[in-house]
Motif scaffolding. Structure first.
Motif, short mmCIF file in Angstrom:
data_model
loop_
_atom_site.label_atom_id
_atom_site.label_comp_id
_atom_site.label_asym_id
_atom_site.label_seq_id
_atom_site.Cartn_x
_atom_site.Cartn_y
_atom_site.Cartn_z
N LEU A 18 0.85 -1.18 0.00
CA LEU A 18 0.00 0.00 0.00
C LEU A 18 0.89 1.23 0.00
CD1 LEU A 18 -2.79 -0.75 2.66
CD2 LEU A 18 -3.13 -0.48 0.20
N ARG A 19 0.36 2.32 -0.52
CA ARG A 19 1.08 3.58 -0.47
C ARG A 19 0.18 4.64 0.17
NH1 ARG A 19 2.60 7.99 -5.03
NH2 ARG A 19 4.67 8.59 -4.31
N LEU A 20 0.66 5.16 1.29
CA LEU A 20 -0.07 6.22 1.98
C LEU A 20 0.46 7.58 1.55
CD1 LEU A 20 -0.17 4.80 5.64
CD2 LEU A 20 -1.72 4.33 3.73
N SER A 21 -0.44 8.54 1.52
CA SER A 21 -0.06 9.92 1.23
C SER A 21 -0.60 10.83 2.33
CB SER A 21 -0.63 10.38 -0.11
OG SER A 21 -0.17 9.61 -1.18
N CYS A 22 0.10 11.90 2.59
CA CYS A 22 -0.35 12.90 3.55
C CYS A 22 -0.01 14.27 2.97
CB CYS A 22 0.32 12.72 4.89
SG CYS A 22 -0.01 14.05 6.07
N ALA A 23 -1.05 15.02 2.66
CA ALA A 23 -0.87 16.35 2.08
C ALA A 23 -1.14 17.42 3.13
CB ALA A 23 -1.80 16.53 0.89
N ALA A 24 -0.20 18.34 3.27
CA ALA A 24 -0.35 19.44 4.22
C ALA A 24 -0.74 20.70 3.47
CB ALA A 24 0.96 19.65 4.97
N SER A 25 -1.66 21.44 4.03
CA SER A 25 -2.07 22.71 3.43
C SER A 25 -2.00 23.81 4.48
CB SER A 25 -3.49 22.60 2.87
OG SER A 25 -4.41 22.30 3.90
N ARG A 30 9.21 26.33 6.72
CA ARG A 30 10.01 25.54 5.79
C ARG A 30 10.74 24.37 6.46
NH1 ARG A 30 15.31 27.88 2.66
NH2 ARG A 30 16.02 25.92 1.77
N PHE A 31 11.27 24.62 7.65
CA PHE A 31 12.08 23.59 8.31
C PHE A 31 11.18 22.74 9.20
CE2 PHE A 31 15.97 25.04 6.65
CZ PHE A 31 15.87 26.43 6.55
N ASN A 32 10.83 21.59 8.69
CA ASN A 32 9.89 20.74 9.41
C ASN A 32 10.23 19.28 9.20
OD1 ASN A 32 8.21 19.58 7.06
ND2 ASN A 32 8.11 21.78 6.65
N VAL A 33 9.59 18.47 10.00
CA VAL A 33 9.70 17.03 9.89
C VAL A 33 8.30 16.48 9.68
CG1 VAL A 33 10.37 14.89 11.04
CG2 VAL A 33 11.69 16.97 11.42
N MET A 34 8.16 15.61 8.69
CA MET A 34 6.88 14.93 8.48
C MET A 34 7.09 13.47 8.82
SD MET A 34 5.43 16.80 5.04
CE MET A 34 3.69 16.47 5.40
N SER A 35 6.17 12.92 9.54
CA SER A 35 6.36 11.56 10.01
C SER A 35 5.05 10.78 10.00
CB SER A 35 6.96 11.56 11.42
OG SER A 35 6.21 12.36 12.29
N TRP A 36 5.21 9.48 10.10
CA TRP A 36 4.07 8.57 10.17
C TRP A 36 4.12 7.83 11.50
CZ3 TRP A 36 0.22 8.56 6.70
CH2 TRP A 36 0.46 9.12 5.44
N LEU A 96 2.07 13.19 11.03
CA LEU A 96 2.40 14.28 11.95
C LEU A 96 3.39 15.21 11.26
CD1 LEU A 96 2.65 15.65 14.79
CD2 LEU A 96 4.54 14.06 15.23
N LEU A 97 3.12 16.48 11.32
CA LEU A 97 4.07 17.50 10.85
C LEU A 97 4.47 18.32 12.06
CD1 LEU A 97 3.87 19.81 7.77
CD2 LEU A 97 4.28 20.78 10.01
N TYR A 98 5.75 18.47 12.30
CA TYR A 98 6.16 19.39 13.36
C TYR A 98 7.32 20.23 12.89
CZ TYR A 98 9.78 15.91 14.62
OH TYR A 98 10.82 15.03 14.61
N TYR A 99 7.37 21.43 13.45
CA TYR A 99 8.41 22.35 13.06
C TYR A 99 9.72 21.97 13.74
CZ TYR A 99 4.76 25.36 11.14
OH TYR A 99 3.72 25.88 10.41
N TRP A 107 -1.46 17.07 13.56
CA TRP A 107 -1.78 15.68 13.27
C TRP A 107 -2.85 15.60 12.19
CZ3 TRP A 107 0.62 11.42 15.15
CH2 TRP A 107 1.39 11.55 16.30
N GLY A 108 -2.76 14.54 11.39
CA GLY A 108 -3.83 14.22 10.47
C GLY A 108 -4.90 13.41 11.18
N GLN A 109 -5.95 13.08 10.45
CA GLN A 109 -7.09 12.39 11.05
C GLN A 109 -6.91 10.89 11.11
OE1 GLN A 109 -6.95 13.29 7.93
NE2 GLN A 109 -7.80 11.56 6.76
#
Length: 117
Positions: A18-25, A30-36, A96-99, A107-109
């Motif tokens: 499977l391929r998961l996607s997470c789009a941030a709006s 700019r300097f952030n970490v995106m994680s699962w 999760l996106l954090y600066y 957090w996403g849903q």
């Protein structure tokens, strides 16, 4: 306000992918970490994979060699390619996106991943 929307979850047989996607709006530092992260019933939420804006990654030992985390900075999107899935990978997967300065996190849903034997 930053919003994260995950997609790509579903039901798959063991050994599948499977391929998961997470789009941030929104306006994103700019300097952030995106994680699962993932959370199975009755268990604590655990880190699966993370990637910073420079592309450096880290993974939980349980998914190394099977999962690949990547991101598209232009689209503010993070991906999780999951191969050789096992029943124990069944969980709700959260983005999760954090600066990087630690000032904010979002957090996403969540999206359900179910792996059948």
């Amino acid at each position: 306000q930053v919003q994260l929307v995950e997609s790509g979850g579903g039901l798959v047989q063991a050994g599948g992918s499977l391929r998961l996607s997470c789009a941030a709006s929104g306006i994103i530092f700019r300097f952030n970490v995106m994680s699962w992260y993932r959370q199975a019933p009755g268990k604590q939420r655990e880190l699966v994979a993370a990637i910073d804006n420079g592309g450096s990654t880290n993974y939980a030992d349980s998914v190394k060699g099977r999962f690949t985390c990547s991101r598209d900075n232009a689209r503010n999107t993070v991906y999780l390619q999951m191969n050789s899935l096992k029943p124990e990978d069944t969980a709700v997967y959260y983005c999760l996106l954090y600066y990087s300065d630690g000032s904010r996190s979002y957090w996403g849903q969540g999206t359900q991943v179910t792996v059948s034997p």
